[in-house]
Design a protein around this motif. Structure first.
Motif, PDB file in Angstrom:
ATOM      1  N   ALA A  64       0.826  -1.206   0.000  1.00  0.00           N
ATOM      2  CA  ALA A  64       0.000   0.000   0.000  1.00  0.00           C
ATOM      3  C   ALA A  64       0.864   1.262   0.000  1.00  0.00           C
ATOM      4  O   ALA A  64       0.582   2.229  -0.719  1.00  0.00           O
ATOM      5  N   SER A  65       1.937   1.236   0.817  1.00  0.00           N
ATOM      6  CA  SER A  65       2.826   2.405   0.853  1.00  0.00           C
ATOM      7  C   SER A  65       3.495   2.619  -0.500  1.00  0.00           C
ATOM      8  O   SER A  65       3.629   3.754  -0.970  1.00  0.00           O
ATOM      9  N   VAL A  93       0.995   4.141  -2.790  1.00  0.00           N
ATOM     10  CA  VAL A  93       0.793   5.566  -2.486  1.00  0.00           C
ATOM     11  C   VAL A  93       1.978   6.390  -2.980  1.00  0.00           C
ATOM     12  O   VAL A  93       1.808   7.465  -3.590  1.00  0.00           O
ATOM     13  N   ALA A 103       1.873   9.195  -5.756  1.00  0.00           N
ATOM     14  CA  ALA A 103       2.385  10.539  -5.457  1.00  0.00           C
ATOM     15  C   ALA A 103       3.484  10.939  -6.438  1.00  0.00           C
ATOM     16  O   ALA A 103       3.539  12.085  -6.903  1.00  0.00           O
TER      17      ALA A 103
END
Length: 531
Positions: free
Chosen positions: A305-306, A309, A313
């Motif tokens: 998930a990181s 993200v 980004a």
């Protein structure tokens, strides 16, 4: 929604099912023997890294309510852990739940101590999960999980006995003011014998609760029975309300939709599995090593998930930079076009002007040199200001003559008059200037690139009382010291007012009363200043 494995474990075996999008599918039963364990291992290999929740509904589960001193923090946790180790030394699956505080006395904590007393029933199933690296979220108790059913269905009764028919048997859980105090599991009864079994076991449970003083004489025990709607009529005939007993019948078909369970299920295990699928706590009997693979799985999901993200980004940042680059490039193109238009207009304007003898670059250089000469060119005003400041501190000194010069290494000293003569000899000065050859003047003499050293020969006289030789010397020395305090200033005495050598006879006059110039005390100073 996350795909999950839900396991219901009893002494007869294990029921496994998959839960996805709130629906339970692919239910399978594995008997508690070698063949069942082997089939369960194959099941786990087929599911891969799907997380699992285990619901234990065993007869070998013990519950005790004890009062312990009210101690908070780590000391309280250590106290409860010591009591658990004393009661349930043979099993690691134990738990202490604080129910509240006593109403009288020291107001000790009322603690529910519970444990799965036969860990051998869980060991083979947990070993199979460990071998398959199944992410096990935790081990849950059917009795402890049923407290959520009470809070939703019958939260207002002080003494409540919840009776739930499960695949492992008939579970009776006693709640006081919504807190679990006791639970027991009796052998399986079902079908047409469910009504008679429930009536008999409810009577035994009430006698037991009265004997251990969990309920008092005259207290009404409200009994809530979960059962299929088809058996409610038979239960109502055998379970009649009495002075100390009140029965509530809850049809599974009506209760199941409230918890997202299958209303067609004949037993109440679907309710518990539905609550298990939404469980957020780490489990009732979950040690650290039991949840090891689940923690690794959750860390891996968090990293994914990181990464997603960060990737999104980064993509947004890249797009924003590309948009900014496009905008900046557009502005730069507009500026280049504007500069080209200005240059074209300048060239058109210059083409209409007559030719000049000097180029623009040379004119700019001449202006820069003129500014440098104006700022750094040698002039006597600066040294005269320094001398004037020193004269204000020595009012008895009076100047008689000044000789200012500019000194450049390798060249004779240039006075103010010599510089003027040199300038007059340059082309453009005088009638026959075009026929004269003038030597070029050094750049340092003009202050390029810095100001040149300057000298000043100063002649002065001292105005003091007549024949006061010491005052004459002190005044001259004070004036010379005032000049010497100027930064980058060197002061040298050229001549004294009178000869003070020891081998010469002192003669002359010292004072301001003389009528002739020779009668006054005169001296000279040579000043060298590097600005």
């Amino acid at each position: 929604m996350l795909r999950k494995q839900l396991f219901y474990l009893s002494s007869e075996g294990l029921w496994a099912s998959l839960c996805q999008r709130g629906a339970t599918t692919d239910s399978s039963f594995f008997a508690a023997d070698a063949a069942g364990l082997q089939a369960f291992a194959v099941w786990l290999e087929q599911q891969g890294q799907t997380p699992a929740w285990l619901l234990a509904d065993l007869v070998e589960e013990d519950f005790q309510v004890q009062q312990l001193p009210h101690v908070g923090g780590k000391a309280g946790r250590n106290l409860r852990e010591r009591r658990l180790s004393q009661l349930y030394r043979e099993t690691p699956y134990r738990r202490a739940t604080i129910l509240g505080r006593a109403a009288d006395g020291r107001r000790d904590d009322q603690v529910l101590l519970s444990a799965l007393t036969n860990p051998a029933l869980l060991a083979p199933w947990l070993e199979a999960m460990e071998a398959a690296a199944t992410p096990l979220a935790g081990i849950y108790s059917a009795a402890l999980l049923s407290s959520e059913l009470v809070q939703r269905l019958l939260p207002e009764h002080e003494h409540l006995l919840l009776v739930t028919p499960l695949p492992a048997g008939l579970r009776q859980s006693y709640f006081r003011n919504g807190a679990l105090k006791f639970s027991r599991l009796t052998p399986a009864v079902g079908g047409e014998h469910l009504a008679s079994g429930v009536a008999a076991e409810t009577a035994r449970a009430q006698q037991f609760l009265t004997s251990v003083r969990l309920i008092g004489r005259g207290d009404v025990l409200h009994t809530a029975i979960l059962a299929p709607a088809a058996q409610i009529a038979a239960l109502a005939v055998l379970c009649q309300d009495g002075p100390e007993t009140a029965f509530n019948f809850l049809p599974l078909e009506e209760v199941a939709p409230q918890f997202g369970a299958d209303p067609a299920a004949p037993l109440a295990d679907g309710l518990l599995l539905a609550r298990l699928a939404r469980a957020r706590q780490p489990g009732h009997y979950s040690r650290g090593e039991v949840r090891r693979h689940f923690q690794l799985w959750r860390a891996r999901i968090s990293l994914y998930a990181s990464s997603a993200v960060i990737g999104v980004a980064g993509l947004i940042w890249t797009v924003a930079n590309l948009i900014s680059y496009g905008t900046a490039e557009s502005h730069a193109a507009e500026l280049r076009a504007e500069a080209a238009r200005k240059e074209s207009a300048y060239q058109a304007s210059m083409s209409t002007m007559p030719p000049t003898a000097a180029r623009t670059v040379n004119m700019k250089a001449a202006v820069s040199i003129e500014k440098m000469l104006a700022e750094q060119g040698p002039a006597p005003e600066a040294m005269l200001q320094l001398v004037s400041a020193a004269l204000e501190q020595s009012p008895q000194i009076r100047l008689t003559q000044l000789d200012w010069q500019v000194q450049v290494a390798g060249l004779p000293a240039q006075t103010d008059s010599a510089a003027t003569a040199s300038a007059a000899a340059m082309p453009g000065f005088g009638a026959d200037a075009s026929a004269q050859a003038v030597a070029p003047m050094p750049a340092l003499l003009l202050g390029i690139p810095r100001r040149p050293p300057q000298t000043l020969r100063l002649e002065a006289e001292v105005l003091v009382q007549q024949d006061d030789y010491r005052a004459v010397l002190d005044s001259m020395n004070g004036f010379a010291q005032a000049l010497a305090r100027t930064p980058r200033m060197a002061v040298q005495i050229g001549s004294l007012p009178f000869d003070v050598r020891s081998n010469v006879k002192l003669s002359g006059r010292a004072g301001s009363s003389g009528n002739t110039v020779e009668d006054r005390a005169k001296f000279t100073l040579n000043l060298v200043w590097n600005p």
